[in-house]
Design a protein around this motif. Structure first.
Motif, PDB file in Angstrom:
ATOM      1  N   THR A   1       0.830  -1.208   0.000  1.00  0.00           N
ATOM      2  CA  THR A   1       0.000   0.000   0.000  1.00  0.00           C
ATOM      3  C   THR A   1       0.862   1.254   0.000  1.00  0.00           C
ATOM      4  O   THR A   1       0.565   2.224  -0.716  1.00  0.00           O
ATOM      5  CB  THR A   1      -0.948  -0.011   1.216  1.00  0.00           C
ATOM      6  N   SER A   2       1.942   1.253   0.768  1.00  0.00           N
ATOM      7  CA  SER A   2       2.835   2.420   0.811  1.00  0.00           C
ATOM      8  C   SER A   2       3.373   2.733  -0.581  1.00  0.00           C
ATOM      9  O   SER A   2       3.319   3.886  -1.054  1.00  0.00           O
ATOM     10  CB  SER A   2       3.999   2.164   1.775  1.00  0.00           C
ATOM     11  N   ILE A   3       3.901   1.710  -1.247  1.00  0.00           N
ATOM     12  CA  ILE A   3       4.481   1.891  -2.580  1.00  0.00           C
ATOM     13  C   ILE A   3       3.436   2.361  -3.581  1.00  0.00           C
ATOM     14  O   ILE A   3       3.626   3.349  -4.302  1.00  0.00           O
ATOM     15  CB  ILE A   3       5.107   0.573  -3.086  1.00  0.00           C
ATOM     16  N   ASN A   4       2.321   1.654  -3.623  1.00  0.00           N
ATOM     17  CA  ASN A   4       1.355   1.883  -4.705  1.00  0.00           C
ATOM     18  C   ASN A   4       0.460   3.093  -4.474  1.00  0.00           C
ATOM     19  O   ASN A   4       0.048   3.751  -5.433  1.00  0.00           O
ATOM     20  CB  ASN A   4       0.536   0.615  -4.929  1.00  0.00           C
ATOM     21  N   LEU A   5       0.187   3.422  -3.224  1.00  0.00           N
ATOM     22  CA  LEU A   5      -0.541   4.666  -2.958  1.00  0.00           C
ATOM     23  C   LEU A   5       0.350   5.862  -3.286  1.00  0.00           C
ATOM     24  O   LEU A   5      -0.087   6.821  -3.935  1.00  0.00           O
ATOM     25  CB  LEU A   5      -0.986   4.725  -1.495  1.00  0.00           C
ATOM     26  N   ALA A   6       1.611   5.799  -2.870  1.00  0.00           N
ATOM     27  CA  ALA A   6       2.550   6.887  -3.172  1.00  0.00           C
ATOM     28  C   ALA A   6       2.687   7.077  -4.683  1.00  0.00           C
ATOM     29  O   ALA A   6       2.647   8.207  -5.190  1.00  0.00           O
ATOM     30  CB  ALA A   6       3.910   6.597  -2.540  1.00  0.00           C
TER      31      ALA A   6
ATOM     32  N   SER B   1       0.567   6.164  -7.052  1.00  0.00           N
ATOM     33  CA  SER B   1      -0.700   6.610  -7.642  1.00  0.00           C
ATOM     34  C   SER B   1      -0.940   8.093  -7.389  1.00  0.00           C
ATOM     35  O   SER B   1      -1.440   8.809  -8.271  1.00  0.00           O
ATOM     36  CB  SER B   1      -1.860   5.778  -7.076  1.00  0.00           C
ATOM     37  N   LEU B   2      -0.575   8.571  -6.208  1.00  0.00           N
ATOM     38  CA  LEU B   2      -0.688  10.007  -5.928  1.00  0.00           C
ATOM     39  C   LEU B   2       0.271  10.808  -6.806  1.00  0.00           C
ATOM     40  O   LEU B   2      -0.060  11.896  -7.288  1.00  0.00           O
ATOM     41  CB  LEU B   2      -0.393  10.277  -4.453  1.00  0.00           C
TER      42      LEU B   2
ATOM     43  N   LYS C   1       0.766  14.846  -7.796  1.00  0.00           N
ATOM     44  CA  LYS C   1       1.019  15.355  -6.451  1.00  0.00           C
ATOM     45  C   LYS C   1       2.479  15.071  -6.116  1.00  0.00           C
ATOM     46  O   LYS C   1       2.995  13.999  -6.439  1.00  0.00           O
ATOM     47  CB  LYS C   1       0.111  14.673  -5.423  1.00  0.00           C
ATOM     48  N   ASN C   2       3.139  16.029  -5.508  1.00  0.00           N
ATOM     49  CA  ASN C   2       4.520  15.812  -5.088  1.00  0.00           C
ATOM     50  C   ASN C   2       4.529  14.912  -3.864  1.00  0.00           C
ATOM     51  O   ASN C   2       3.991  15.294  -2.811  1.00  0.00           O
ATOM     52  CB  ASN C   2       5.203  17.147  -4.759  1.00  0.00           C
ATOM     53  N   VAL C   3       5.130  13.739  -4.003  1.00  0.00           N
ATOM     54  CA  VAL C   3       5.047  12.710  -2.962  1.00  0.00           C
ATOM     55  C   VAL C   3       6.452  12.268  -2.546  1.00  0.00           C
ATOM     56  O   VAL C   3       7.330  12.067  -3.394  1.00  0.00           O
ATOM     57  CB  VAL C   3       4.253  11.474  -3.463  1.00  0.00           C
ATOM     58  N   LEU C   4       6.627  12.112  -1.236  1.00  0.00           N
ATOM     59  CA  LEU C   4       7.849  11.526  -0.698  1.00  0.00           C
ATOM     60  C   LEU C   4       7.472  10.256   0.042  1.00  0.00           C
ATOM     61  O   LEU C   4       6.641  10.275   0.950  1.00  0.00           O
ATOM     62  CB  LEU C   4       8.544  12.497   0.260  1.00  0.00           C
ATOM     63  N   LEU C   5       8.071   9.143  -0.355  1.00  0.00           N
ATOM     64  CA  LEU C   5       7.873   7.856   0.318  1.00  0.00           C
ATOM     65  C   LEU C   5       9.062   7.609   1.229  1.00  0.00           C
ATOM     66  O   LEU C   5      10.209   7.587   0.775  1.00  0.00           O
ATOM     67  CB  LEU C   5       7.745   6.743  -0.719  1.00  0.00           C
TER      68      LEU C   5
ATOM     69  N   LEU D   1      -8.008   4.243  -4.772  1.00  0.00           N
ATOM     70  CA  LEU D   1      -7.677   4.630  -3.399  1.00  0.00           C
ATOM     71  C   LEU D   1      -7.097   6.044  -3.366  1.00  0.00           C
ATOM     72  O   LEU D   1      -7.467   6.868  -2.515  1.00  0.00           O
ATOM     73  CB  LEU D   1      -6.690   3.638  -2.789  1.00  0.00           C
ATOM     74  N   ALA D   2      -6.180   6.331  -4.284  1.00  0.00           N
ATOM     75  CA  ALA D   2      -5.580   7.668  -4.339  1.00  0.00           C
ATOM     76  C   ALA D   2      -6.650   8.733  -4.599  1.00  0.00           C
ATOM     77  O   ALA D   2      -6.655   9.798  -3.960  1.00  0.00           O
ATOM     78  CB  ALA D   2      -4.506   7.714  -5.431  1.00  0.00           C
ATOM     79  N   THR D   3      -7.566   8.431  -5.505  1.00  0.00           N
ATOM     80  CA  THR D   3      -8.658   9.370  -5.808  1.00  0.00           C
ATOM     81  C   THR D   3      -9.526   9.601  -4.581  1.00  0.00           C
ATOM     82  O   THR D   3      -9.876  10.748  -4.247  1.00  0.00           O
ATOM     83  CB  THR D   3      -9.525   8.824  -6.962  1.00  0.00           C
ATOM     84  N   GLU D   4      -9.863   8.517  -3.879  1.00  0.00           N
ATOM     85  CA  GLU D   4     -10.694   8.632  -2.683  1.00  0.00           C
ATOM     86  C   GLU D   4      -9.978   9.428  -1.592  1.00  0.00           C
ATOM     87  O   GLU D   4     -10.584  10.271  -0.914  1.00  0.00           O
ATOM     88  CB  GLU D   4     -11.064   7.239  -2.168  1.00  0.00           C
TER      89      GLU D   4
END
Length: 254
Positions: free
Chosen positions: A19-24, A26-27, A32-36, A243-246
């Protein structure tokens, strides 16, 4: 100002790193600027996005041997960056025992860069120890993956108790981002029963999006790719994009 989301569950095998990998990812695809941040000593989020670069890790940041800005690594996805983990994290709790404010080491580091990102996603280890405590102290919210299997709710009371302790002592504003049902199998009556039980227990905190059991999701990490790069048309890819959209809609309305 960016939002920090810790993805936590002390049970292993619930889809936390997936979830961490794929949500990051997808965002990031949603621009969206994302840091994992991988703070699990196993380093699966690091390898799951194809990183092997020998740069400072979150361990060096915690022990104050490196600045977090020097630990941020580019990925093959334009808006996604990563701070990697390494095995040295295993001994971090003992090494940092005499550090002042040791529960706030990660928060202190993230305060420097929070405004540079829309979302910071923290992949916590499968325990309620020092690293998870640091993550919850730094986070705005916690997202809890729960697998659709027999012992789904086992240990969740302990996690929620830890959240309450963190609120009382370190982070009064820590919220629950949501509960995410993972590994749902349409063929199993048990999956539906667990879903109903979790929804009854957590109510509106449960995401409408459910992550289905999917072979392509399982295959993607061995190729060092998020599912959206490995197979964009797969069920898993669609689940995590939903999930990212929600999540974005929830945060827009808050």
């Amino acid at each position: 100002m960016g939002k920090i989301i810790a993805i936590a569950n002390q049970k292993g095998g619930v889809g936390k790193t997936t979830t961490s990998i794929n949500l990051a990812a997808s965002l990031a695809v949603a621009e969206k600027n994302v840091l994992l941040i991988d703070i699990d000593p196993q380093g699966n989020s690091t390898s799951g996005v194809g990183l092997e670069k020998d740069s400072p890790s979150i361990y060096e940041v915690l022990v104050e041997e490196a600045d977090i800005k020097d630990a941020i690594i580019e990925t093959s996805i334009q808006f996604l960056k990563v701070v990697r983990a390494n095995i040295n994290l295993v001994g971090a709790e003992i090494e940092l025992i005499n550090f002042p404010n040791r529960e706030r080491l990660l928060k202190t580091a993230l305060d420097k860069i929070k405004n540079d990102f829309d979302f910071i996603i923290i992949d916590c280890p499968p325990s309620l120890g020092f690293l998870t405590l640091n993550s919850l102290t730094a986070a705005d919210t916690v997202l809890i993956p729960v697998q659709c299997e027999y012992f789904a709710l086992e240990g969740l009371g302990q996690l929620l108790n830890t959240v309450n302790i963190v609120r009382q002592h370190f982070n009064p504003s820590l919220g629950i981002e949501g509960v995410l049902l993972t590994m749902f199998d349409n063929r199993l009556k048990l999956s539906s029963q667990v879903t109903e039980e979790v929804q009854r227990f957590f109510g509106e905190r449960v995401f409408n999006t459910i992550i289905h059991r999917n072979v392509r999701i399982s295959e993607a990490p061995s190729h060092g790719k998020p599912i959206i790069l490995y197979d964009v048309l797969s069920v898993g890819s669609k689940n995590y994009m939903n999930l990212a959209t929600e999540l974005l809609e929830r945060n827009q309305n808050n």
